[in-house]
Scaffold this active site. Structure first.
Site, PDB file in Angstrom:
ATOM      1  N   LYS A 128     -48.532  37.163 -30.074  1.00 20.58           N
ATOM      2  CA  LYS A 128     -49.550  37.477 -31.082  1.00 20.58           C
ATOM      3  C   LYS A 128     -50.846  37.930 -30.422  1.00 20.58           C
ATOM      4  O   LYS A 128     -51.618  37.113 -29.931  1.00 20.58           O
ATOM      5  CB  LYS A 128     -49.822  36.249 -31.963  1.00 20.58           C
ATOM      6  CG  LYS A 128     -50.948  36.467 -32.994  1.00 20.58           C
ATOM      7  CD  LYS A 128     -51.104  35.275 -33.918  1.00 20.58           C
ATOM      8  CE  LYS A 128     -52.348  35.410 -34.788  1.00 20.58           C
ATOM      9  NZ  LYS A 128     -52.583  34.241 -35.649  1.00 20.58           N
TER      10      LYS A 128
ATOM     11  N   LYS B 279     -50.515  33.642 -27.646  1.00 20.72           N
ATOM     12  CA  LYS B 279     -51.499  34.440 -28.387  1.00 20.72           C
ATOM     13  C   LYS B 279     -52.672  34.721 -27.459  1.00 20.72           C
ATOM     14  O   LYS B 279     -53.063  33.853 -26.673  1.00 20.72           O
ATOM     15  CB  LYS B 279     -51.920  33.631 -29.617  1.00 20.72           C
ATOM     16  CG  LYS B 279     -53.066  34.197 -30.421  1.00 20.72           C
ATOM     17  CD  LYS B 279     -53.275  33.365 -31.703  1.00 20.72           C
ATOM     18  CE  LYS B 279     -54.595  33.707 -32.361  1.00 20.72           C
ATOM     19  NZ  LYS B 279     -54.883  32.875 -33.552  1.00 20.72           N
TER      20      LYS B 279
ATOM     21  N   ASP C 170     -52.061  27.153 -34.548  1.00 24.66           N
ATOM     22  CA  ASP C 170     -52.599  27.974 -33.458  1.00 24.66           C
ATOM     23  C   ASP C 170     -53.531  27.108 -32.632  1.00 24.66           C
ATOM     24  O   ASP C 170     -54.658  26.823 -33.043  1.00 24.66           O
ATOM     25  CB  ASP C 170     -53.368  29.185 -34.016  1.00 24.66           C
ATOM     26  CG  ASP C 170     -52.451  30.237 -34.640  1.00 24.66           C
ATOM     27  OD1 ASP C 170     -51.349  29.862 -35.105  1.00 24.66           O
ATOM     28  OD2 ASP C 170     -52.832  31.418 -34.670  1.00 24.66           O
TER      29      ASP C 170
END
Lengths: 290, 308
Positions: free
Chosen positions: B244, B208, B145
């Site tokens: 996400k 995300k 991430d």
């Protein structure tokens, strides 16, 4: 002032009290409250189980802060509630009269309610001394038992008393550091909603007392079965209802406090044992040097 | 310097031509997802799906190997009192904790995701970010991430951001790359849309919303804009990109609203942990409490669910 006709009166909307706010019931349901002649006095929120759930969340959130507040502060806040009630006593007398009491009886009930708050405010830093103990043990330990609040208390307030019964059951719960979710009298709900406004103006932190109106039969089971409620107080003396509460409460072994035959206007119905009923005894063993 | 040059075949998109976002329309549409009535049976299924999509996260300065091992135990044993529950999709930790998490999870089919690239600020030199990414992957991270350089993006240095994402993607090797836009710092939905397009073209496997360290974190409108960007990217290129939302989704009901939005924007193909995740720490317990309530009919207490 043009003098053209009468002023339109502004009637109060009776709402519920959750987490320091006055929302309407999320269910959007109401029931009409009628006086002895069948005339509608007000529309009362018919609280739902979701309102109850939201109240429990609020009460749980408020518990840490309230139970950690000093006994002195809790006492001061209860005094403050009594002061605010005194200042608004005329409103409560009027509401009691609307619900069928004579003016003299109404005045007596409001005054007894104020005095009851003062009574429990006074106990705030004293009940611990009465009920705590240093215990004799035969090893080198200090052994002492002290009281701690049991947690979130669900109160089914007496159905036949609008104000005094309500206050007689809320005050001992919160003075002991618990937080409360209260279902007001179904027959006489007006004063409960106005009392929430008094609490709101008295430095009682949001969530410490949450007040719902609605149908007993609908909400009673929820009060008993919610896993995040630590005690239930039930005052109406119906054996079947009490039994059903006991059964549902068994799941998370809630304390069930069923009060029967209480005349709330009687002096004997105020005592520190009512505070103790929603307290847990914690016993500590503390080693001492030989 | 040249060794880090971008070798990706991806081409920088023309951000001037990115679809403009109708803010009022997006907010109204997002609000409507919250008004859907969901029946009990669907609710149980939705809650189970939410569980399987959770990236169970701990990203605190005070994290210790013990805390991470405990989180991994939680990931494996969500609530054994309810048999047949799915497990979460991944455990999300800092790079220093990847090894610990990997060992704690053993043979269980749960991924380890590692934040990287100087999370959460992204304020580090590119060499360091690349090195951090490679080390996290070498430790065993299945997913990375990363955060984008918001400062550069807001200055209009889109080329810089694009190259950075592409370079990190390359450093990831087989690991999946999630690109955190940190929408709370981007300011407008138009910028969210542009950053989404940029990240997808640069090679992101997932986009995300947030680090969870900045407010506002994930919101329904922001997520909707990103989902729409994913949909249009798919029509344009034929490549599916995952989504996400992270930060601020702590109750089960809200998570179900996110699923409704996913279903109505991207359709069933995205309704799996492969293409959709929730970044959250406290969401799992609320979902578990709701699932237990579906079984027993009683509202639950946090006292009876393990803390993660």
């Amino acid at each position: 002032m043009s003098g053209s006709g009468k002023r339109v009166p502004v009637a109060k909307t009776y709402k519920i009290y959750i987490d320091g706010k006055f929302p309407r019931t999320e269910s959007g349901r109401y029931f009409p409250l009628e006086d002895a002649d069948g005339a509608v006095i007000a529309n009362i929120c018919r609280g739902s189980r979701k309102d109850f759930r939201n109240s429990v969340v609020a009460a749980r959130k408020a518990l840490d802060g309230w139970s950690a507040a000093s006994a002195y502060l809790r006492g001061q806040i209860l005094y403050r509630v009594a002061e605010m009630l005194e200042g608004r006593s005329e409103q409560f007398v009027a509401e009691l009269c609307l619900q069928g009491l004579s003016r003299r009886k109404a005045r007596n009930e409001v005054e007894a309610s104020i005095d009851r708050l003062i009574y429990y405010a006074g106990w705030s830093d004293k009940y611990q001394q009465i009920f705590s103990a240093v215990n004799p043990v035969s090893s080198s330990h200090f052994n002492f038992s002290v009281l701690e609040p049991t947690g979130v208390v669900a109160v089914l307030a007496p159905n036949d008393s609008s104000l005094l019964g309500l206050i007689s059951n809320i005050a001992p719960v919160i003075v002991g550091g618990n937080t409360a979710v209260v279902l007001a009298s179904e027959k006489l709900p007006l004063c409960a909603v106005s009392f929430a406004e008094v609490l709101h103006a008295s430095d009682v932190p949001a969530g410490v007392v949450n007040l719902l109106t609605g149908f007993r039969e609908e909400l009673c089971g929820q009060f008993a079965s919610h896993m995040d409620v630590n005690a239930v107080i039930y005052c109406d003396g119906d054996v079947e209802v009490a039994r059903s509460i006991q059964e549902k409460a068994a799941d998370n072994i809630k304390r069930v406090i069923a009060r029967v035959d209480n005349d709330w206007s009687d002096e004997t119905s105020q005592n520190p044992y009512l505070i103790k009923e929603t307290q847990e005894t914690k016993t500590t063993w503390h080693p001492i040097g030989s | 310097m040249t060794s880090e040059a971008v070798t990706s075949a991806n081409r920088m998109p023309d951000l001037g031509r990115v679809t403009l976002v109708d803010e009022v329309g997006v907010r109204e549409r997002a609000a409507r997802f919250q008004a859907r009535s969901i029946k009990n049976e669907s609710k149980t299924e939705a809650l189970r799906l939410v569980l399987s999509m959770i990236d169970l996260t701990t990203l605190e300065g005070q994290d210790t190997p013990g805390k991470v091992a405990q989180l991994c135990q939680k990931a494996i044993h969500l609530h054994d009192a309810l048999p047949g529950l799915p497990h979460v999709a991944a455990v999300c930790v800092y790079p220093t904790m990847v090894g610990v998490a990997k060992r704690a999870l053993g043979n269980h089919d749960i991924n380890v995701a590692s934040v990287a690239t100087a999370f959460p600020s992204g304020m580090a030199l590119r060499q360091i970010k690349l090195e951090e990414t490679r080390m996290a992957v070498a430790e065993g991270a299945d997913e990375i991430d990363m955060v984008i350089s918001r400062g550069a993006f807001l200055q209009g240095e889109y080329g810089f951001v694009f190259d950075e994402i592409a370079a990190i993607k390359e450093a990831c090797g087989d690991a999946h790359l999630k690109v955190i836009l940190e929408t709370g710092e981007l300011g407008t939905l138009d910028r969210v849309r542009r950053a989404s397009v940029l990240a997808m073209h640069a090679g992101a496997d997932f986009i995300k919303t947030s680090t969870g360290k900045i407010q506002p974190a994930a919101t329904l409108p922001v997520t909707l804009v990103m989902l729409q960007a994913i949909r249009d990217f798919y029509f344009e290129t034929g490549r599916m990109v995952g989504m996400k939302p992270a930060g601020g989704i702590s109750n089960a009901k809200l998570a179900v609203h996110y699923l409704v939005m996913l279903r109505e924007t991207l359709g069933n193909a995205w309704m799996t942990p492969k293409w959709y995740r929730f970044g959250a720490s406290s969401l799992a317990n609320d979902v578990l409490m709701q699932l237990r309530k579906q079984v027993t009919g009683n509202y639950q207490s946090a006292d009876y669910f393990s803390k993660d």
